[in-house]
Enzyme design. Sequence first.
Site, PDB file in Angstrom:
ATOM      1  N   HIS A 251      32.176  36.288  50.330  1.00  0.00           N
ATOM      2  CA  HIS A 251      32.234  35.502  51.580  1.00  0.00           C
ATOM      3  C   HIS A 251      30.847  35.417  52.229  1.00  0.00           C
ATOM      4  O   HIS A 251      29.910  36.157  51.895  1.00  0.00           O
ATOM      5  CB  HIS A 251      33.216  36.167  52.562  1.00  0.00           C
ATOM      6  CG  HIS A 251      32.804  37.548  52.935  1.00  0.00           C
ATOM      7  ND1 HIS A 251      31.836  37.830  53.886  1.00  0.00           N
ATOM      8  CD2 HIS A 251      33.183  38.739  52.437  1.00  0.00           C
ATOM      9  CE1 HIS A 251      31.657  39.116  53.960  1.00  0.00           C
ATOM     10  NE2 HIS A 251      32.450  39.697  53.097  1.00  0.00           N
TER      11      HIS A 251
ATOM     12  N   GLU B 186      38.907  43.526  50.385  1.00  0.00           N
ATOM     13  CA  GLU B 186      37.887  44.561  50.207  1.00  0.00           C
ATOM     14  C   GLU B 186      38.550  45.935  50.092  1.00  0.00           C
ATOM     15  O   GLU B 186      39.722  46.114  50.516  1.00  0.00           O
ATOM     16  CB  GLU B 186      36.901  44.516  51.383  1.00  0.00           C
ATOM     17  CG  GLU B 186      35.752  45.513  51.319  1.00  0.00           C
ATOM     18  CD  GLU B 186      34.918  45.395  50.062  1.00  0.00           C
ATOM     19  OE1 GLU B 186      33.723  45.108  50.176  1.00  0.00           O
ATOM     20  OE2 GLU B 186      35.470  45.580  48.960  1.00  0.00           O
TER      21      GLU B 186
HETATM   22  O1  LIG Z   1      33.483  45.705  53.842  1.00  0.00           O
HETATM   23  C1  LIG Z   1      32.242  45.744  54.011  1.00  0.00           C
HETATM   24  O2  LIG Z   1      31.655  46.224  54.986  1.00  0.00           O
HETATM   25  C2  LIG Z   1      31.387  45.237  52.894  1.00  0.00           C
HETATM   26  C3  LIG Z   1      31.065  46.404  51.974  1.00  0.00           C
HETATM   27  O3  LIG Z   1      30.346  45.977  50.855  1.00  0.00           O
HETATM   28  O4  LIG Z   1      32.100  44.244  52.145  1.00  0.00           O
HETATM   29  P1  LIG Z   1      32.240  42.704  52.576  1.00  0.00           P
HETATM   30  O5  LIG Z   1      31.292  42.469  53.715  1.00  0.00           O
HETATM   31  O6  LIG Z   1      31.854  41.928  51.347  1.00  0.00           O
HETATM   32  O7  LIG Z   1      33.669  42.495  52.947  1.00  0.00           O
END
Ligand SMILES: O=C(O)[C@@H](CO)OP(=O)(O)O
Length: 215
Positions: free
Chosen positions: A9, A82
């Site tokens: 994203h 995530e």
């Molecule tokens: O969850 C988060 O803080 C990051 C970790 O890598 O993932 P993302 O921003 O891609 O969701």
Amino acid sequence: MLQVYLVRHGETEWNALRRIQGQSDSTLTANGERQARQVAERAKLLGITHIISSDLGRTRHTAEIIARACNCDVLLDPRLRELDMGVLEMRDIDTLTAEEESWRKQLVDGTPDGRIPQGESMTELSLRMQAVLDGCRDLPPGSLPLLVSHGMALGCLISTVLGLPPYAERRLRLRNCSLSRMDYQQSPWLAPGWVVETAGDVSHLDRPALDEVQR
Ligand SMILES: O=C(O)[C@@H](CO)OP(=O)(O)O
């Protein structure tokens, strides 16, 4: 040969602040929306036919921008979320105690079944991400799917396809709105099944993108 594109994203408010999101959420920044528009133009040129996205806000927003450019719908799949970062969600990366940092490091320092308290293990993450990737093989012939997911989730999936254990140390930089590609093929030379064609390509972005773990 089936090809599956993977997009992280766009930049979010908490990425910019180096704040842990996990399955918590923050909105795309203006830069993140700009990144999404740029990867959307590339997806349109590729001829993407299906978009499957994590149902968290930051990925859904990115997927909707890509879907408008590709004139297709967005299918939400919570398995693309995530990693659940447990008690460390919403915490600033730079204010973690030594113990808290050790919890986070054990996710990717070779500790089998390592997890942040109340969080998910990398093995559990790998299994659900692989299930979505394999599910793309059931799409109609000629489909060109694109999955919208997250930094740890995509890094874990790509490492797993490369034959590394899910909890291997992280040697892959997946910046916001980077594009990766997996191919499913049978070949006498490459491992049968999924192979990594591209990982972390940001050539469609006109400015450097964040990888929030970068110091
Ligand atoms: O969850 C988060 O803080 C990051 C970790 O890598 O993932 P993302 O921003 O891609 O969701």
